[in-house]
Enzyme design. Structure first.
Site, PDB file in Angstrom:
ATOM      1  CB  SER A 138      -0.862   0.017   1.262  1.00 16.12           C
ATOM      2  OG  SER A 138      -1.402   1.292   1.487  1.00 16.12           O
TER       3      SER A 138
ATOM      4  CE1 TYR B  58      -4.037  -1.786   5.017  1.00 19.55           C
ATOM      5  CE2 TYR B  58      -3.088   0.304   4.345  1.00 19.55           C
ATOM      6  CZ  TYR B  58      -3.769  -0.847   4.029  1.00 19.55           C
ATOM      7  OH  TYR B  58      -4.177  -1.064   2.749  1.00 19.55           O
TER       8      TYR B  58
ATOM      9  CE  LYS C 163      -1.789  -3.730   2.919  1.00 25.29           C
ATOM     10  NZ  LYS C 163      -2.139  -5.092   2.451  1.00 25.29           N
TER      11      LYS C 163
HETATM   12  P1  NAI Z   1     -11.779  -5.324   1.154  1.00 25.19           P
HETATM   13  O1  NAI Z   1     -12.099  -5.063   2.584  1.00 25.19           O
HETATM   14  O2  NAI Z   1     -12.886  -5.254   0.165  1.00 25.19           O
HETATM   15  O3  NAI Z   1     -11.088  -6.746   0.983  1.00 25.19           O
HETATM   16  C1  NAI Z   1     -10.357  -7.398   1.966  1.00 25.19           C
HETATM   17  C2  NAI Z   1     -10.888  -8.810   2.080  1.00 25.19           C
HETATM   18  O4  NAI Z   1     -10.084  -9.561   2.993  1.00 25.19           O
HETATM   19  C3  NAI Z   1     -12.325  -8.842   2.633  1.00 25.19           C
HETATM   20  O5  NAI Z   1     -13.169  -9.529   1.730  1.00 25.19           O
HETATM   21  C4  NAI Z   1     -12.184  -9.541   3.972  1.00 25.19           C
HETATM   22  O6  NAI Z   1     -13.298 -10.326   4.319  1.00 25.19           O
HETATM   23  C5  NAI Z   1     -10.936 -10.384   3.758  1.00 25.19           C
HETATM   24  N1  NAI Z   1     -10.265 -10.726   5.018  1.00 25.19           N
HETATM   25  C6  NAI Z   1     -10.031  -9.923   6.076  1.00 25.19           C
HETATM   26  N2  NAI Z   1      -9.398 -10.588   7.048  1.00 25.19           N
HETATM   27  C7  NAI Z   1      -9.211 -11.855   6.598  1.00 25.19           C
HETATM   28  C8  NAI Z   1      -8.591 -13.007   7.143  1.00 25.19           C
HETATM   29  N3  NAI Z   1      -8.048 -12.993   8.366  1.00 25.19           N
HETATM   30  N4  NAI Z   1      -8.563 -14.141   6.394  1.00 25.19           N
HETATM   31  C9  NAI Z   1      -9.117 -14.167   5.159  1.00 25.19           C
HETATM   32  N5  NAI Z   1      -9.726 -13.097   4.593  1.00 25.19           N
HETATM   33  C10 NAI Z   1      -9.774 -11.954   5.305  1.00 25.19           C
HETATM   34  O7  NAI Z   1     -10.628  -4.302   0.743  1.00 25.19           O
HETATM   35  P2  NAI Z   1      -9.796  -4.117  -0.618  1.00 25.19           P
HETATM   36  O8  NAI Z   1      -9.696  -2.675  -0.856  1.00 25.19           O
HETATM   37  O9  NAI Z   1     -10.294  -5.003  -1.668  1.00 25.19           O
HETATM   38  O10 NAI Z   1      -8.336  -4.589  -0.143  1.00 25.19           O
HETATM   39  C11 NAI Z   1      -7.636  -5.694  -0.670  1.00 25.19           C
HETATM   40  C12 NAI Z   1      -6.173  -5.558  -0.308  1.00 25.19           C
HETATM   41  O11 NAI Z   1      -5.605  -4.437  -0.993  1.00 25.19           O
HETATM   42  C13 NAI Z   1      -5.929  -5.315   1.179  1.00 25.19           C
HETATM   43  O12 NAI Z   1      -4.764  -6.005   1.583  1.00 25.19           O
HETATM   44  C14 NAI Z   1      -5.699  -3.826   1.250  1.00 25.19           C
HETATM   45  O13 NAI Z   1      -4.931  -3.467   2.372  1.00 25.19           O
HETATM   46  C15 NAI Z   1      -4.980  -3.587  -0.050  1.00 25.19           C
HETATM   47  N6  NAI Z   1      -5.041  -2.192  -0.479  1.00 25.19           N
HETATM   48  C16 NAI Z   1      -6.205  -1.661  -0.961  1.00 25.19           C
HETATM   49  C17 NAI Z   1      -6.232  -0.353  -1.378  1.00 25.19           C
HETATM   50  C18 NAI Z   1      -7.429   0.244  -2.030  1.00 25.19           C
HETATM   51  O14 NAI Z   1      -7.300   1.349  -2.578  1.00 25.19           O
HETATM   52  N7  NAI Z   1      -8.580  -0.407  -2.022  1.00 25.19           N
HETATM   53  C19 NAI Z   1      -5.067   0.535  -1.219  1.00 25.19           C
HETATM   54  C20 NAI Z   1      -3.878  -0.141  -0.762  1.00 25.19           C
HETATM   55  C21 NAI Z   1      -3.899  -1.440  -0.382  1.00 25.19           C
END
Ligand code: NAI
Length: 287
Positions: free
Chosen positions: A151, A164, A168
């Site tokens: 990130s 976080y 990251k």
């Molecule tokens: P999101 O919240 O939609 O997706 C994260 C998913 O991980 C969720 O579906 C959640 O249920 C699952 N999850 C959480 N804890 C878990 C665990 N212990 N075991 C299995 N699954 C688990 O968020 P998003 O935005 O799709 O994020 C995806 C990745 O991208 C994350 O690692 C986030 O930090 C990273 N990211 C996202 C950014 C963005 O702009 N959306 C920016 C920078 C990084």
């Protein structure tokens, strides 16, 4: 997209947001996908099978191959469970996309150990647990692909996200060494820093900006990093809204002190030490 057909790829946190986009694109491109998701809320509380099941139904309904997995990546047993699901359903594991994530945002002076630990457990330890379980299979078959979700917060910092950001950038430290240790086994490890409209960002970035950042833009980059054609390892790619760039460390020309300097002598030359004009891509000279 060539290069992921019949590959078995586990995507963690694939029940929504970016992970869902990765899983859908990989399945459309012929991969067999483990759709892992704990199914909880954004802060990591709760769990359920509905999120992963919905993505698997979407994939199989369109003629693709996928299996749901509900383990939490935050434990050693959960990480092993994700890989076991791949082996039981498809007989092998070719790639891991470590994407699962949660947020517990709070200013550092108010951050509790629990808030620190929960975020580190899911992002950093979660990546370790899943990749560690897949690694012996990658070595044995002489091929493997790791993509981790880092990130901009890790690369640059962000108010309220000390936990976080530490996790990251820790993941970038991890892929740097995995790239070295995996090289002779054709195991590549890369990081993507996405920028996308998901539940994670819905109240963090302004709506006008989020409208320009559909999650679908990020998926092809992750797909490329999983292909046979990709030869890069240890790279960090920032992707969002159509822009895709590489981020790398640069090092200033610096100053060489012939003798151990005094604190005052360091102060006198500080501007030179930190001057980035003429900086070059950093290489590790020390180890
Ligand atoms: P999101 O919240 O939609 O997706 C994260 C998913 O991980 C969720 O579906 C959640 O249920 C699952 N999850 C959480 N804890 C878990 C665990 N212990 N075991 C299995 N699954 C688990 O968020 P998003 O935005 O799709 O994020 C995806 C990745 O991208 C994350 O690692 C986030 O930090 C990273 N990211 C996202 C950014 C963005 O702009 N959306 C920016 C920078 C990084």
């Amino acid at each position: 997209m060539a290069g992921v057909e019949d590959r078995v790829i586990a995507v963690t946190g694939a029940g929504g947001g970016l992970g869902r986009e990765y899983a859908l694109l990989l399945a459309r491109s012929g991969a067999k996908v483990v759709v892992n998701d704990l199914g909880g809320a954004r802060d990591g509380t709760g769990s359920g099978s509905a999120m992963a099941d919905a993505v698997v139904a979407e994939i199989t309904g369109a003629g693709g191959q996928a299996v749901a997995d509900y383990h939490s990546v935050a434990t050693e047993e959960g990480g092993a469970g994700v890989v076991r699901t791949a082996l039981e359903a498809f007989g092998r594991i070719d790639g891991v996309v470590s994407n699962a994530g949660i947020l517990r945002d709070v200013a550092f002076h108010k951050m509790t150990h629990e808030q620190w630990d929960a975020v580190i457990q899911v992002h950093l330890h979660g990546t370790y647990h899943v990749v560690r379980a897949a690694w012996p299979h990658f070595r044995e078959q002489g091929r493997g692909r790791v993509v981790v979700a880092t990130s901009n917060t890790g690369l640059y910092g962000n108010f309220g996200q000390a936990n976080y950001g530490a996790a990251k950038l820790g993941m970038v430290g991890l892929i740097n060494t995995l790239a070295i240790e995996g090289r002779k086994y054709d195991i590549l490890a890369n990081a993507v820093a996405p920028q996308a409209a998901t539940r994670m960002t819905e109240d963090i970035a302004p709506p006008e900006l989020l409208a320009k950042l559909p999650a679908a833009h990020v998926a092809p980059i992750v797909g490329h990093l999983l292909t046979d054609e990709c030869a890069d390892s240890g790279t960090v790619v920032v992707v969002g809204g159509g822009l895709c760039t590489r981020v790398q460390l640069y090092e200033s020309k610096g100053v060489t002190f012939a003798d151990v300097p005094t604190i005052e002598q360091v102060g006198e030359r500080w501007a030179e030490i930190t001057d980035m004009s003429g900086a070059v891509a950093a290489v590790n000279r020390v180890g």
